[in-house]
Design an enzyme around this catalytic site. Structure first.
Site, PDB file in Angstrom:
ATOM      1  N   MET A  22      -6.943  -3.934  16.734  1.00  0.00           N
ATOM      2  CA  MET A  22      -8.559  -3.952  16.850  1.00  0.00           C
ATOM      3  C   MET A  22      -8.970  -5.108  17.882  1.00  0.00           C
ATOM      4  O   MET A  22     -10.134  -4.952  18.318  1.00  0.00           O
ATOM      5  CB  MET A  22      -8.926  -3.926  15.566  1.00  0.00           C
ATOM      6  N   GLY A  46      -4.239   1.884  13.937  1.00  0.00           N
ATOM      7  CA  GLY A  46      -4.601   1.536  12.794  1.00  0.00           C
ATOM      8  C   GLY A  46      -4.694   2.804  11.666  1.00  0.00           C
ATOM      9  O   GLY A  46      -4.808   2.622  10.538  1.00  0.00           O
ATOM     10  N   GLN A  47      -4.652   3.993  12.319  1.00  0.00           N
ATOM     11  CA  GLN A  47      -4.568   5.160  11.439  1.00  0.00           C
ATOM     12  C   GLN A  47      -3.261   5.811  11.724  1.00  0.00           C
ATOM     13  O   GLN A  47      -2.860   5.794  12.850  1.00  0.00           O
ATOM     14  CB  GLN A  47      -5.801   5.856  11.803  1.00  0.00           C
ATOM     15  N   LYS A  86       0.982  -1.361  -0.293  1.00  0.00           N
ATOM     16  CA  LYS A  86      -0.138   0.150  -0.088  1.00  0.00           C
ATOM     17  C   LYS A  86       0.899   1.204  -0.054  1.00  0.00           C
ATOM     18  O   LYS A  86       0.539   2.198  -0.768  1.00  0.00           O
ATOM     19  CB  LYS A  86      -0.819   0.214   1.306  1.00  0.00           C
ATOM     20  N   CYS A 143     -11.737   2.981  17.059  1.00  0.00           N
ATOM     21  CA  CYS A 143     -10.414   2.314  16.887  1.00  0.00           C
ATOM     22  C   CYS A 143      -9.729   2.134  18.007  1.00  0.00           C
ATOM     23  O   CYS A 143      -8.550   1.119  18.312  1.00  0.00           O
ATOM     24  CB  CYS A 143      -9.821   2.335  15.536  1.00  0.00           C
ATOM     25  N   MET A 144      -9.518   3.015  18.611  1.00  0.00           N
ATOM     26  CA  MET A 144      -8.522   3.449  19.698  1.00  0.00           C
ATOM     27  C   MET A 144      -8.811   3.682  21.215  1.00  0.00           C
ATOM     28  O   MET A 144      -8.224   3.717  22.059  1.00  0.00           O
ATOM     29  CB  MET A 144      -7.458   4.451  19.375  1.00  0.00           C
TER      30      MET A 144
END
Lengths: 218, 77, 772
Positions: free
Chosen positions: C361, C398-399, C87, C176-177
């Protein structure tokens, strides 16, 4: 350039040698707990296992004698099983251990004066089922057979980005077997053999199949 | 069976015409540049006779200003 | 194969001509050849953090003219040392999707009409004023993102909390966090990991807790594999509910039943105590024992409220609590054999082995997310394996800026850039820096994300501005929240780069610049702040999210608070924001330094980054003379929590007899709005699927590629079955990647959340399957 390759595999060498230097170094394979599924994700476990088991020296070594022309000379179309380019004993008829002695982990064979290429699918032990030696170069009748070009190299999407995997992964799941080590084909040998999670960067995009349509919102 | 490659320069402003002309010739493959007035020409002829004919045709192309060879190979030699 | 040889020679011939052309005409490019490496043009390289996950790889973006044309790993960045994932290598292609939003649009009747961006900004400001006048300040809201740059989040917080005076600011990082944050706060009183990625080279044992790192954090995973290869005696345990690529690479794969990680973590602690593996010197000096409320609910009803009531307990009470979690008892709950539990405990317990736990996650999107975070910290605290090189409980993100923007800037309803809105000192500090009256800042938090969308559905919120995120794919129980957003008299503004299901519900769409089309900073998982310049211009009328907010703020009359010029606003905003963290526990590097380096870790004290927090050897904020100082807590001690096993909000029953688990694949990032526009990623993974265990598939009479209908109490999706594909769920479980907007799996999922963190559990709900 094209001719040089043929001299190495073209000449007939007698006797089948099984002196494989790297073979002895293979470590025991990593085992998941019993009952854990095997064989999913295009058998990706093979890559991790071979990465872990193969000494770095064996992955980074090169003799540079095999090239892509020699490679395709042994095949009838992209992806066909290659024929056996060296002499094999006539009594040998698919006893896996004989082939695998050299082709499971690779290594140097003094009689052929070459490094043995490593098979990506050592679990298929009936080698002769797909691979045959050549006993004559005379044809029964001339053939009008034609195939397509093999996948181009360097299909990177951007300058310097990791090229996609241009071939199907079926029976060729184990990247490290063919793309590293002294017997690797020069043009497709990776220069970063110390990396083990190949498909982190290289995704399958099978060049001989119609391309996937670009994403479009419904 | 010679294989040769060239950089072909068109007469000023005539890239499109040159591409059309070259693309129409037998044994010729082209890769036009997207942002410069130049086109890569790869020729792959079956024998020396065809090669000579092709070279003659190329010399007479009105849309071609100049042709410079970058690669030459004769597979049977 | 003569044919082939000729084609090789021909391509060599063409290559030679192209190389010659490149030397004659710098920057030349050829049709059908732009893909070829070595098409020499001139490329200049500029550093940036990767646009995608929270690993925060350094990339070098190659620019030719005004276009990004290539990417390579940044060798100067300690995170990835020159390696990216697929990616990252193709990330710049995500800038050039053909359907890029380049003009503002306004809904007129059923149609979206293009307008000049100025007009759209006028409409937004007018609508906000009108809504506040009619329904009060708490009827307008901002929903942002862990993909916001730090300045984006900072100006959003300043406008909404400081100027308008509403705490209606949330971000998708809640999804997510949030459990990671509450985990850190309850155990240590200070958010974000104590360790850093260097732990990977030091550790002897890795346990991935419900964390498919091989696909989701591949660069860190490769670092781990390389370390194992080099050191030879490294052990990797994959502890998960499904077999994945990570399980394939691990030395051992251990599967547990959903939600029972709570029981297993307690059983590991039980074993550590029973075998006398406790590091008493560490435990006595640096920890205290606590318990909280139990049977705490699942938040599936509107207006759900929960407040924990921590109580001190003694070690003996803690030990007694663990009696319910002997390996044998836990084997019956979790399906993990007592032998495997003891094996994991023995790895953590071995004083000679350095242990690192990774999670993301699996532990955070968990109805007891805060608890399971606490319980894994317990293991590390009991054995004293924390805050030293190689000993690291490590919560991954995740971000790209979940840490930097959402957690550090505090774009959550209860947070301020420093401290929480409930705290008067924190409000005063914010008011001073923001140049607003302290009375502006509301001391009461309003809505967390799920409740914010419920409020939108109910009508308590009438205006929502969504930036850099795609909630119409990612909200659990999606049907309710999409219907809510579509109700009359709801006004939705969406700032994005491509059309998505979220722009489909918008009344105004603002075209945003993306990633390196603007200057900004991200903050990664290991407390590293990473600056990037504006490297290429954005197309059309695109505008940075920060500048969009500034424009609207000025239209609302807050010119004094948003005085910056377009030329240097990012640097100015950074220096203002940095004042909030002006103390040795959280000091940030100055702007000039961020521009120079490929990321700088905080706390940045006396010109030095802090690698391991709470350890006096590395962290200057520790009390002098101490060895460890968990200074987040008033008494300087870390908290060990007695947290029980409780079941999921919805478990399979006779009618809905399968677990549904959702997640990602390596090719696509989150909702795929960027990665699906990258040709190679789309080609490798064109659509989503449902993974089914081969035996379940046989019972169902389904073969690979046949369609299956997944039905829950909330919705259904019909999609292709994948058998022995990327991953294999155990019997009774299915897994669906959520990236594909054609198969909105979140219409099926449940909006239950952890009562402490308010983070929804996307990993567990009950479904049934039908052959379609």
């Amino acid at each position: 350039m094209m001719k040089k390759a043929e001299t190495i595999f073209g000449k007939v060498v007698f006797g089948f040698a099984a002196v494989c230097l790297f073979g002895a170094l293979g470590a025991q394979s990593v085992q998941a707990a019993p009952g854990i599924p095997q064989g999913f994700d295009s058998d990706g476990e093979k890559i991790f296992n071979r990465y872990n088991e193969t000494p770095l020296a064996a992955m980074t070594g090169t003799d540079g004698t095999r090239n892509l022309n020699a490679y395709y000379d042994l095949r009838q179309y992209p992806g066909s099983p290659p024929r056996i380019p060296h002499k094999v004993a006539t009594s040998f008829s698919g006893e896996a251990q004989n082939c695998l002695a050299c082709h499971e982990t690779g290594g140097y064979d003094p009689e052929l004066d070459a490094f043995a290429p490593v098979t990506p699918h050592p679990e298929n032990v009936l080698c002769y089922q797909c691979h045959v030696p050549m006993r004559t170069d005379k044809l029964f009748v001339e053939s009008e057979w034609q195939s397509i070009n093999p996948p181009k190299l360097g299909l990177s999407q951007l300058g310097g980005s990791p090229p996609p995997i241009p071939h199907s992964l079926q029976l060729r799941e184990d990247c490290i077997a063919c793309h590293t080590g002294p017997a690797a084909v020069a043009e497709i040998r990776v220069e970063h053999a110390s990396r083990g999670n190949c498909r982190q960067c290289h995704l399958p995009m099978v060049a001989t199949e119609p391309p996937v349509k670009a994403f479009k919102r419904n | 069976m010679p294989i040769l490659s060239y950089l072909a320069l068109p007469q000023t402003g005539g890239l499109k015409q040159l591409c059309n002309d070259l693309d129409g010739l037998e044994y010729c493959e082209i890769i036009p540049s997207l942002n410069e007035e130049v086109v890569v020409l790869v020729t792959d002829t079956p024998d020396l006779k065809a090669e000579k004919n092709l070279q003659k045709t190329l010399k007479e192309l009105p849309s071609l200003q100049s042709l410079s060879m970058t690669f030459g190979h004769n597979a049977e030699q | 194969m003569k044919l082939n040889r000729r084609s090789f020679i021909k391509s060599a011939a063409a290559g030679s001509a192209i190389a010659t052309a490149g030397a004659l005409f710098p920057g030349i490019s050829f049709a059908h050849w732009q893909k070829q490496e070595g098409a020499s043009g001139q490329i200049t390289w500029q550093k940036a953090p990767c646009r995608f996950c929270g690993t925060g790889c350094g990339v070098l973006v190659g620019v030719s003219g005004d276009r990004a044309v290539a990417v390579k790993g940044d060798p100067n960045c300690s995170v990835n040392k020159g390696l990216c994932c697929v990616k990252g290598y193709h990330s710049v292609q995500a800038l050039y999707g053909k359907d890029r939003l380049t003009k503002a649009k306004i809904r007129k009747g059923n149609k979206m009409v293009e307008v000049p961006i100025k007009e759209a900004l006028d409409v937004i400001a007018a609508k906000m004023k009108e809504t506040i006048k009619k329904h009060g300040k708490d009827s307008v809201s901002m929903y942002g993102s862990g993909q916001w740059t730090i300045p984006d989040g900072y100006v959003a917080s300043k406008l909404f909390k400081g100027c308008i005076g509403t705490n209606n600011v949330e971000a998708n990082a809640r999804l997510c966090m949030a459990s990671a944050v509450t985990g850190f706060l309850t155990s240590f009183g200070s958010d974000e990991p104590m360790g850093c990625y260097e732990d990977i080279e030091h550790a002897d044992v890795f346990v991935t807790w419900g964390n498919n790192m091989a696909e989701m954090h591949p660069v860190l995973f490769s670092r781990m594999l390389a370390s194992r290869k080099r050191k030879k005696d490294v052990t990797i345990i994959d502890f998960a509910t499904r077999t994945t690529r990570t399980s394939q690479a691990a030395d051992k794969s251990i599967l547990f039943k959903p939600n029972t990680d709570l029981a297993v973590a307690n059983a590991i602690c039980y074993e550590i105590i029973r075998n006398k593996w406790v590091n008493w010197d560490f435990v006595k000096k640096h920890t205290t024992f606590h318990k909280g409320k139990t049977n705490i609910g699942y938040g599936t009803e509107d207006h759900f409220k929960f407040k924990d009531a921590p109580e001190d307990i003694s070690f003996n009470e803690y030990k007694e609590f663990l009696e319910d979690y002997t390996p044998e008892k836990v084997e019956r709950i979790s399906g993990v054999s007592a032998k495997d539990i003891k094996y994991m405990a023995s790895l953590y317990g071995d004083p000679k082995k350095k242990c690192t736990s990774f999670w993301c996650m699996g532990m955070n999107q968990h109805v007891r997310g805060t608890w399971i975070n606490n319980l894994v910290y317990n293991i590390h605290l009991l054995t004293g394996k924390i805050s030293t090189p190689g000993n690291s409980p490590f919560s991954l993100t995740g971000q790209p800026s979940a840490c930097g923007t959402v957690r550090e800037v505090g774009t959550l309803t209860h947070k301020l850039p420093y401290g929480v809105v409930m705290n008067e000192k924190a409000r005063k500090k914010a008011a001073k820096i923001w140049n607003v009256p302290v009375s502006n800042i509301d001391p009461k938090p309003t809505y967390h994300t799920v409740e914010m969308f419920r409020a939108l559905d109910r009508g308590d919120i009438r205006f929502m501005w969504i930036q850099v995120t795609n909630p119409m794919i990612t909200m659990p129980n999606l049907n309710r929240y999409r219907n809510g957003a579509l109700k009359d008299d709801r006004f939705i503004v969406v700032s994005d780069v491509y059309p998505t299901p979220t722009t489909d519900v918008a009344d105004v769409i603002l075209p945003a610049t993306m990633w390196v089309e603007q200057e900004g900073m991200f903050g990664n998982s290991e407390r590293r702040t990473q600056h990037f310049d504006r490297i290429v211009p954005g197309p059309g009328e695109t505008m940075s999210d920060t500048w969009q907010i500034i424009e609207v703020a000025r239209r609302l009359g807050f010119k004094k608070q948003f005085p910056w010029s377009k030329k240097d606003y990012i640097g100015k905003i950074w220096e203002e924001y940095r004042r909030f963290h002006d103390h040795p526990k959280h000091n940030m590097a100055p702007y000039t330094l961020l521009k120079e380096r490929s990321g700088v870790q905080w706390p940045f004290v006396n010109g030095k980054e802090t690698r391991w927090r709470f350890n006096a050897k590395y962290d200057p904020a520790c009390k002098p003379g101490s060895k460890f100082d968990f200074y987040g807590k008033k008494d300087g001690k870390a908290w060990i929590w007695a947290r029980p096993y409780e079941s999921a909000a919805e478990s399979p029953d006779n009618e809905y007899n399968f677990w549904l688990n959702t997640g990602r694949v390596i090719e696509h990032w989150h909702t795929g709005s960027m990665t699906r526009r990258v040709p190679i990623l789309n080609a490798a993974m064109p659509e989503s699927y449902v993974e089914i265990n081969p035996e379940d598939a046989m019972d169902l009479g389904v073969v690979n590629g046949e369609k299956v209908k997944i039905i829950s109490r909330r919705g259904s999706v019909t999609m292709k079955a994948s058998i022995n594909g990327r991953g294999v769920p155990p019997r009774g479980q299915v897994f669906v990647p959520f990236f594909d907007e054609s198969y909105k799996i979140n219409e099926v999922t449940l909006d239950a959340f952890c009562p402490i963190s308010k983070q929804p559990d996307y990993k567990k709900c009950a479904v049934r399957l039908e052959k379609a």
